[in-house]
Design an enzyme around this catalytic site. Structure first.
Site, PDB file in Angstrom:
ATOM      1  CD  GLU A  97      -2.615  -1.085   2.593  1.00  0.00           C
ATOM      2  OE1 GLU A  97      -2.837  -0.066   3.269  1.00  0.00           O
ATOM      3  OE2 GLU A  97      -2.858  -2.234   2.969  1.00  0.00           O
ATOM      4  CB  CYS A 117       7.274  -5.123   8.301  1.00  0.00           C
ATOM      5  SG  CYS A 117       8.746  -4.459   9.113  1.00  0.00           S
ATOM      6  CB  CYS A 121       6.483  -3.290  15.794  1.00  0.00           C
ATOM      7  SG  CYS A 121       8.151  -2.825  15.313  1.00  0.00           S
ATOM      8  CB  CYS A 124       3.211  -2.165  13.481  1.00  0.00           C
ATOM      9  SG  CYS A 124       3.311  -1.737  11.741  1.00  0.00           S
ATOM     10  CB  SER A 196      10.243   6.506   9.310  1.00  0.00           C
ATOM     11  OG  SER A 196       9.932   5.993  10.587  1.00  0.00           O
ATOM     12  CG  ASN A 295      -4.252   6.130  14.901  1.00  0.00           C
ATOM     13  OD1 ASN A 295      -5.399   6.535  14.993  1.00  0.00           O
ATOM     14  ND2 ASN A 295      -3.205   6.934  14.831  1.00  0.00           N
ATOM     15  CB  CYS A 338       0.297   1.643   6.348  1.00  0.00           C
ATOM     16  SG  CYS A 338       0.757   2.354   4.793  1.00  0.00           S
TER      17      CYS A 338
HETATM   18  N1  SAH Z   1       9.494   0.577   9.644  1.00  0.00           N
HETATM   19  C1  SAH Z   1       9.666   1.966   9.804  1.00  0.00           C
HETATM   20  C2  SAH Z   1       8.784   2.815   8.916  1.00  0.00           C
HETATM   21  C3  SAH Z   1       7.306   2.472   8.794  1.00  0.00           C
HETATM   22  S1  SAH Z   1       6.193   2.747  10.114  1.00  0.00           S
HETATM   23  C4  SAH Z   1       9.503   2.375  11.237  1.00  0.00           C
HETATM   24  O1  SAH Z   1       9.015   1.569  12.012  1.00  0.00           O
HETATM   25  O2  SAH Z   1       9.922   3.487  11.575  1.00  0.00           O
HETATM   26  C5  SAH Z   1       5.923   4.491  10.268  1.00  0.00           C
HETATM   27  C6  SAH Z   1       5.581   4.912  11.710  1.00  0.00           C
HETATM   28  O3  SAH Z   1       4.256   4.506  12.097  1.00  0.00           O
HETATM   29  C7  SAH Z   1       6.527   4.309  12.745  1.00  0.00           C
HETATM   30  O4  SAH Z   1       6.939   5.283  13.663  1.00  0.00           O
HETATM   31  C8  SAH Z   1       5.645   3.274  13.405  1.00  0.00           C
HETATM   32  O5  SAH Z   1       6.128   2.938  14.666  1.00  0.00           O
HETATM   33  C9  SAH Z   1       4.298   3.964  13.400  1.00  0.00           C
HETATM   34  N2  SAH Z   1       3.144   3.087  13.631  1.00  0.00           N
HETATM   35  C10 SAH Z   1       2.993   1.794  13.258  1.00  0.00           C
HETATM   36  N3  SAH Z   1       1.787   1.324  13.672  1.00  0.00           N
HETATM   37  C11 SAH Z   1       1.162   2.344  14.297  1.00  0.00           C
HETATM   38  C12 SAH Z   1      -0.110   2.485  14.941  1.00  0.00           C
HETATM   39  N4  SAH Z   1      -0.962   1.492  14.996  1.00  0.00           N
HETATM   40  N5  SAH Z   1      -0.407   3.704  15.479  1.00  0.00           N
HETATM   41  C13 SAH Z   1       0.447   4.735  15.399  1.00  0.00           C
HETATM   42  N6  SAH Z   1       1.652   4.656  14.811  1.00  0.00           N
HETATM   43  C14 SAH Z   1       2.013   3.469  14.266  1.00  0.00           C
HETATM   44 FE1  SF4 Z   2       7.921  -2.886  10.563  1.00  0.00          FE
HETATM   45 FE2  SF4 Z   2       5.699  -1.756  11.510  1.00  0.00          FE
HETATM   46 FE3  SF4 Z   2       7.791  -2.193  13.111  1.00  0.00          FE
HETATM   47 FE4  SF4 Z   2       7.958  -0.287  11.207  1.00  0.00          FE
HETATM   48  S1  SF4 Z   2       6.565  -0.295  12.962  1.00  0.00           S
HETATM   49  S2  SF4 Z   2       9.503  -1.854  11.737  1.00  0.00           S
HETATM   50  S3  SF4 Z   2       6.712  -1.253   9.586  1.00  0.00           S
HETATM   51  S4  SF4 Z   2       6.558  -3.783  12.093  1.00  0.00           S
END
Ligand code: SAH
Ligand code: SF4
Length: 349
Positions: A97, A117, A121, A124, A196, A295, A338
């Site tokens: 996406e 990914c 995390c 996420c 990021s 979120n 996303c």
């Molecule tokens: N993998 C990279 C870039 C993609 S995520 C990273 O983790 O930095 C972009 C941002 O969105 C990151 O700071 C991530 O921690 C945050 N993010 C992911 N899931 C989220 C959620 N459910 N609510 C708010 N922020 C979120």
């Molecule tokens: Fe991967 Fe989501 Fe963690 Fe970013 S926040 S490293 S996209 S699992």
């Protein structure tokens, strides 16, 4: 392997590579500039559209060079028309996406860098998709150009904040940046691009040396290794001290302000002592702390803090002279989203 799969992709070719293909076809090298002008400044999506090229050349080019490989499977609008989500796929199968946001200062594209990914995390949506592979340079460039073509407008800002960890696909992400910033092509300003990362120290240092103006954001999200490792498994390999040291290295080396992303989850990392610890961690680094209330992601049982807790957290940072912004739901929920569109489509298969 079919002929189609070995054809070079227009979005993956450098100017020099395109010029050499044209030379092999007996064409003049200046044609490369003409073609790239169509691709990057007029958002063409086929050679056929390039009406100032002879028809036979357009046909030969279509034979030899693939014009992208992604299909737009679904497009969704959110927040009125202020946000658009694009689901790209191949052969009808969802892959990644990307998102387009309309801010007052213009359009920002959010790009994915991997299919799923591998970092996983705990908060996420992308981390729960199952990892397949990194995107190629051509696919990353096409995500961006595909949104320009759809919107028929220039996108002035780019952030690598979609699905995937950009530094686990370092070469292709950097090659895509080189391509989109090429003055003879799209000519995006390097300062309007932000990568990021979840925090991979060696890659962050390498990026400091390669970035030449491209900005860095670190997803910190916690101030103790216990909590951070629970949220971000990779923290067991690269603990807070090591990622903060690499962040400081980038800031020193480039002289650029960095962003520290701090997502607030109720009862996990939103206490007053976390705010004080965060202020101490960023002390001495020229940075902006971006607070992002978590979120909700369907199926994940975390909670977003209330307004009062967010305000108190922010105040402590400000009292400690930390620069802070609060990301409101527009950006935040798109980030949380996303991965979700693809997940929904995949589940339906
Ligand atoms: N993998 C990279 C870039 C993609 S995520 C990273 O983790 O930095 C972009 C941002 O969105 C990151 O700071 C991530 O921690 C945050 N993010 C992911 N899931 C989220 C959620 N459910 N609510 C708010 N922020 C979120
Ligand atoms: Fe991967 Fe989501 Fe963690 Fe970013 S926040 S490293 S996209 S699992």
């Amino acid at each position: 392997m079919t002929r189609e799969s070995v054809k070079p992709d227009i979005y993956g070719l450098t100017r020099a590579e395109l010029a050499s293909i044209l030379e092999g076809m007996g064409e003049k090298p200046y044609r490369a500039g003409q073609i790239l002008g169509w691709v990057y400044r007029r958002w063409a999506t086929s050679f056929e559209e390039m009406t100032d090229l002879p028809k036979t050349l357009r046909e030969q080019l279509s034979e030899r060079i693939k014009f992208g490989s992604l299909e737009l499977l679904k497009k969704q609008e959110a927040f009125g028309e202020r946000a658009k989500r694009y689901l790209w796929g191949k052969d009808g199968r969802p892959l990644v996406e990307s998102v387009l946001l309309k801010y007052k200062y213009g359009l920002t594209g959010f790009l994915s860098t991997q299919v799923g990914c591998p970092v996983g995390c705990a908060f996420c949506a992308s981390g729960h998709l199952g990892f397949e592979r990194g995107l190629s340079k051509a696919e990353i460039v096409e995500e961006f150009m595909g949104m320009c073509a759809d919107e028929k407008a220039r996108i002035g800002h780019l952030v690598f904040m979609g699905t995937g960890e950009p530094f686990l696909n370092y070469e292709n992400v950097m090659a895509a940046i080189e391509s989109l910033t090429d003055p003879g092509g799209y000519n995006l300003s390097r300062r309007r691009i932000t990568v990021s990362t979840v925090g991979i120290p060696d890659a962050m240092r390498q990026f400091a040396r390669d970035s030449r103006g491209v900005r860095l954001a670190l997803s910190l999200h916690a101030t103790s290794d216990d909590v951070r490792s629970m949220l971000i498994p990779l923290n067991r390999t690269y603990p807070i001290a090591s990622v903060m040291e690499a962040l400081a290295y980038y800031a020193r080396y480039t002289g650029q302000r960095v962003t520290v992303e701090y997502m607030l989850i109720s009862g996990v990392n939103d206490k007053k002592r976390d705010a004080r610890a965060l202020a101490a961690l960023v002390e001495g680094i020229d940075c902006l702390v971006n607070l992002i209330p978590w979120n909700p992601v369907p199926g994940l049982e975390w909670e977003r803090p209330g307004e009062e807790a967010i305000r108190a957290f922010r105040e402590i940072l400000e009292r400690n002279r930390v620069k802070v912004t609060l990301r409101r739901s527009l950006g935040g929920s798109i980030e949380a989203a996303c991965g979700q569109l693809r997940r929904k489509m995949t589940e339906r298969e």
